[in-house]
Design a protein around this motif. Structure first.
Motif, PDB file in Angstrom:
ATOM      1  N   TYR A  19       0.837  -1.205   0.000  1.00  0.00           N
ATOM      2  CA  TYR A  19       0.000   0.000   0.000  1.00  0.00           C
ATOM      3  C   TYR A  19       0.874   1.259   0.000  1.00  0.00           C
ATOM      4  O   TYR A  19       0.608   2.218  -0.726  1.00  0.00           O
ATOM      5  CB  TYR A  19      -0.924  -0.019   1.223  1.00  0.00           C
ATOM      6  N   MET A  20       1.937   1.237   0.800  1.00  0.00           N
ATOM      7  CA  MET A  20       2.852   2.376   0.862  1.00  0.00           C
ATOM      8  C   MET A  20       3.497   2.625  -0.495  1.00  0.00           C
ATOM      9  O   MET A  20       3.579   3.766  -0.960  1.00  0.00           O
ATOM     10  CB  MET A  20       3.941   2.120   1.903  1.00  0.00           C
ATOM     11  N   THR A  21       3.937   1.563  -1.145  1.00  0.00           N
ATOM     12  CA  THR A  21       4.601   1.691  -2.446  1.00  0.00           C
ATOM     13  C   THR A  21       3.644   2.209  -3.511  1.00  0.00           C
ATOM     14  O   THR A  21       3.990   3.101  -4.293  1.00  0.00           O
ATOM     15  CB  THR A  21       5.209   0.337  -2.862  1.00  0.00           C
ATOM     16  N   VAL A  22       2.441   1.668  -3.552  1.00  0.00           N
ATOM     17  CA  VAL A  22       1.447   2.146  -4.523  1.00  0.00           C
ATOM     18  C   VAL A  22       1.097   3.604  -4.244  1.00  0.00           C
ATOM     19  O   VAL A  22       1.029   4.422  -5.169  1.00  0.00           O
ATOM     20  CB  VAL A  22       0.176   1.259  -4.506  1.00  0.00           C
ATOM     21  N   SER A  23       0.906   3.942  -2.976  1.00  0.00           N
ATOM     22  CA  SER A  23       0.566   5.325  -2.621  1.00  0.00           C
ATOM     23  C   SER A  23       1.681   6.286  -3.003  1.00  0.00           C
ATOM     24  O   SER A  23       1.429   7.357  -3.580  1.00  0.00           O
ATOM     25  CB  SER A  23       0.269   5.439  -1.121  1.00  0.00           C
ATOM     26  N   ILE A  29       3.376  10.236  -9.497  1.00  0.00           N
ATOM     27  CA  ILE A  29       2.758  10.436 -10.810  1.00  0.00           C
ATOM     28  C   ILE A  29       1.794  11.614 -10.815  1.00  0.00           C
ATOM     29  O   ILE A  29       1.811  12.439 -11.726  1.00  0.00           O
ATOM     30  CB  ILE A  29       2.037   9.138 -11.261  1.00  0.00           C
ATOM     31  N   THR A  30       0.933  11.685  -9.783  1.00  0.00           N
ATOM     32  CA  THR A  30      -0.150  12.677  -9.786  1.00  0.00           C
ATOM     33  C   THR A  30       0.185  13.965  -9.044  1.00  0.00           C
ATOM     34  O   THR A  30      -0.517  14.957  -9.216  1.00  0.00           O
ATOM     35  CB  THR A  30      -1.419  12.092  -9.139  1.00  0.00           C
ATOM     36  N   LYS A  31       1.196  13.913  -8.179  1.00  0.00           N
ATOM     37  CA  LYS A  31       1.550  15.051  -7.303  1.00  0.00           C
ATOM     38  C   LYS A  31       0.436  15.368  -6.308  1.00  0.00           C
ATOM     39  O   LYS A  31       0.390  16.452  -5.736  1.00  0.00           O
ATOM     40  CB  LYS A  31       1.895  16.321  -8.103  1.00  0.00           C
ATOM     41  N   ASP A  32      -0.460  14.412  -6.072  1.00  0.00           N
ATOM     42  CA  ASP A  32      -1.590  14.612  -5.163  1.00  0.00           C
ATOM     43  C   ASP A  32      -1.153  14.287  -3.733  1.00  0.00           C
ATOM     44  O   ASP A  32      -0.705  13.177  -3.444  1.00  0.00           O
ATOM     45  CB  ASP A  32      -2.754  13.713  -5.589  1.00  0.00           C
ATOM     46  N   VAL A  33      -1.309  15.249  -2.837  1.00  0.00           N
ATOM     47  CA  VAL A  33      -0.853  15.123  -1.458  1.00  0.00           C
ATOM     48  C   VAL A  33      -1.572  14.003  -0.691  1.00  0.00           C
ATOM     49  O   VAL A  33      -1.018  13.463   0.257  1.00  0.00           O
ATOM     50  CB  VAL A  33      -0.962  16.477  -0.716  1.00  0.00           C
ATOM     51  N   LYS A  34      -2.783  13.630  -1.109  1.00  0.00           N
ATOM     52  CA  LYS A  34      -3.482  12.557  -0.388  1.00  0.00           C
ATOM     53  C   LYS A  34      -2.716  11.240  -0.516  1.00  0.00           C
ATOM     54  O   LYS A  34      -2.690  10.439   0.419  1.00  0.00           O
ATOM     55  CB  LYS A  34      -4.929  12.402  -0.848  1.00  0.00           C
ATOM     56  N   TYR A  35      -2.063  11.011  -1.641  1.00  0.00           N
ATOM     57  CA  TYR A  35      -1.272   9.793  -1.807  1.00  0.00           C
ATOM     58  C   TYR A  35       0.024   9.872  -1.006  1.00  0.00           C
ATOM     59  O   TYR A  35       0.467   8.885  -0.423  1.00  0.00           O
ATOM     60  CB  TYR A  35      -0.978   9.524  -3.283  1.00  0.00           C
ATOM     61  N   THR A  36       0.623  11.047  -0.967  1.00  0.00           N
ATOM     62  CA  THR A  36       1.828  11.241  -0.155  1.00  0.00           C
ATOM     63  C   THR A  36       1.508  10.984   1.313  1.00  0.00           C
ATOM     64  O   THR A  36       2.257  10.285   2.008  1.00  0.00           O
ATOM     65  CB  THR A  36       2.386  12.670  -0.326  1.00  0.00           C
ATOM     66  N   SER A  37       0.409  11.534   1.776  1.00  0.00           N
ATOM     67  CA  SER A  37       0.003  11.356   3.176  1.00  0.00           C
ATOM     68  C   SER A  37      -0.251   9.888   3.504  1.00  0.00           C
ATOM     69  O   SER A  37       0.131   9.404   4.579  1.00  0.00           O
ATOM     70  CB  SER A  37      -1.251  12.180   3.481  1.00  0.00           C
ATOM     71  N   ALA A  38      -0.880   9.170   2.578  1.00  0.00           N
ATOM     72  CA  ALA A  38      -1.144   7.737   2.791  1.00  0.00           C
ATOM     73  C   ALA A  38       0.162   6.955   2.863  1.00  0.00           C
ATOM     74  O   ALA A  38       0.333   6.081   3.724  1.00  0.00           O
ATOM     75  CB  ALA A  38      -2.034   7.198   1.672  1.00  0.00           C
ATOM     76  N   LYS A  53       9.932  -4.996   0.229  1.00  0.00           N
ATOM     77  CA  LYS A  53       8.854  -4.098  -0.200  1.00  0.00           C
ATOM     78  C   LYS A  53       8.942  -2.768   0.540  1.00  0.00           C
ATOM     79  O   LYS A  53       8.683  -1.708  -0.041  1.00  0.00           O
ATOM     80  CB  LYS A  53       7.487  -4.749   0.021  1.00  0.00           C
ATOM     81  N   PHE A  54       9.342  -2.807   1.805  1.00  0.00           N
ATOM     82  CA  PHE A  54       9.507  -1.563   2.559  1.00  0.00           C
ATOM     83  C   PHE A  54      10.623  -0.717   1.936  1.00  0.00           C
ATOM     84  O   PHE A  54      10.484   0.496   1.779  1.00  0.00           O
ATOM     85  CB  PHE A  54       9.805  -1.877   4.023  1.00  0.00           C
ATOM     86  N   ILE A  55      11.705  -1.355   1.551  1.00  0.00           N
ATOM     87  CA  ILE A  55      12.813  -0.657   0.887  1.00  0.00           C
ATOM     88  C   ILE A  55      12.331   0.014  -0.396  1.00  0.00           C
ATOM     89  O   ILE A  55      12.635   1.184  -0.660  1.00  0.00           O
ATOM     90  CB  ILE A  55      13.981  -1.628   0.606  1.00  0.00           C
ATOM     91  N   GLU A  56      11.580  -0.711  -1.201  1.00  0.00           N
ATOM     92  CA  GLU A  56      11.068  -0.142  -2.448  1.00  0.00           C
ATOM     93  C   GLU A  56      10.198   1.075  -2.175  1.00  0.00           C
ATOM     94  O   GLU A  56      10.347   2.133  -2.806  1.00  0.00           O
ATOM     95  CB  GLU A  56      10.276  -1.186  -3.235  1.00  0.00           C
ATOM     96  N   GLY A  57       9.272   0.943  -1.243  1.00  0.00           N
ATOM     97  CA  GLY A  57       8.384   2.056  -0.913  1.00  0.00           C
ATOM     98  C   GLY A  57       9.136   3.258  -0.367  1.00  0.00           C
ATOM     99  O   GLY A  57       8.830   4.406  -0.710  1.00  0.00           O
ATOM    100  N   LEU A  58      10.136   3.002   0.479  1.00  0.00           N
ATOM    101  CA  LEU A  58      10.938   4.099   1.022  1.00  0.00           C
ATOM    102  C   LEU A  58      11.700   4.833  -0.068  1.00  0.00           C
ATOM    103  O   LEU A  58      11.857   6.057  -0.014  1.00  0.00           O
ATOM    104  CB  LEU A  58      11.911   3.582   2.077  1.00  0.00           C
ATOM    105  N   VAL A  71      10.801   5.319  -3.198  1.00  0.00           N
ATOM    106  CA  VAL A  71       9.882   6.216  -3.898  1.00  0.00           C
ATOM    107  C   VAL A  71       9.476   7.366  -2.974  1.00  0.00           C
ATOM    108  O   VAL A  71       9.461   8.533  -3.388  1.00  0.00           O
ATOM    109  CB  VAL A  71       8.637   5.454  -4.415  1.00  0.00           C
ATOM    110  N   LEU A  72       9.176   7.047  -1.715  1.00  0.00           N
ATOM    111  CA  LEU A  72       8.749   8.073  -0.766  1.00  0.00           C
ATOM    112  C   LEU A  72       9.836   9.122  -0.545  1.00  0.00           C
ATOM    113  O   LEU A  72       9.543  10.323  -0.462  1.00  0.00           O
ATOM    114  CB  LEU A  72       8.352   7.420   0.563  1.00  0.00           C
ATOM    115  N   ALA A  73      11.085   8.702  -0.464  1.00  0.00           N
ATOM    116  CA  ALA A  73      12.191   9.654  -0.307  1.00  0.00           C
ATOM    117  C   ALA A  73      12.259  10.606  -1.483  1.00  0.00           C
ATOM    118  O   ALA A  73      12.471  11.818  -1.310  1.00  0.00           O
ATOM    119  CB  ALA A  73      13.508   8.894  -0.148  1.00  0.00           C
TER     120      ALA A  73
END
Length: 155
Positions: free
Chosen positions: A24-28, A34-43, A86-91, A93-95
């Motif tokens: 979920y973190m990685t998809v968000s 992609i969208t620059k939408d803050v709701k996905y960043t927050s999730a 999976k946590f590494i992958e999500g981190l 993208v999140l970084a």
């Protein structure tokens, strides 16, 4: 428990897992990118904080499960490559999405722990997790899907 994702949507299973939360973190984070939408960043941040706060052991290996009913954790020796991976992958993208160095620092710490641990690899560096041909385990399935998807991307 904000940010955690249940293993399955049934009343009899209160398991909140790192793999479901990491997915979920990685998809968000990817949707935020992609969208620059803050709701996905927050999730993505909420899910990253859930794993960071509740489901990493002292060796920086991502644990498997927290029971949503009583907050107990899965056995300390119940560790799987896919949770940290999976946590590494999500981190990663999140970084990039947030520009927040804490996510990159955490990612580097988790990578350093994951590639050196003897929990799932032999002294020769070969991953031994999922080698049993007689037990049903998710590790083999997750790795198999990852291999297929990465192979498809390469073609």
């Amino acid at each position: 428990m904000a940010g955690g994702v249940f293993w399955r949507p049934t009343a009899d299973d209160q398991s909140i897992n790192s793999i479901t939360t990491g997915l979920y973190m990685t998809v968000s984070a990817t949707l935020a990118e992609i969208t620059k939408d803050v709701k996905y960043t927050s999730a993505a941040i909420a899910s990253a904080n859930w794993i960071k706060s509740l489901n990493i052991n002292a060796d920086n290996i991502v644990l498997d499960t927290v029971n949503g009913h009583d907050c107990t954790r899965s056995a300390s020796n119940w560790l799987f490559t896919y949770n940290s991976g999976k946590f590494i992958e999500g981190l990663s993208v999140l970084a990039d999405v947030t520009g927040d160095s804490q996510w990159n620092t955490l990612m580097v710490d988790i990578v350093a722990a994951a590639v050196k641990t003897s929990v799932w690899q032999g002294s020769d560096g070969i991953i031994t997790e999922g080698v049993s041909t007689t037990s049903d385990n998710d590790g083999v399935g997750f790795k198999g899907l990852s291999y297929v998807l990465n192979s498809e991307e390469a073609t």
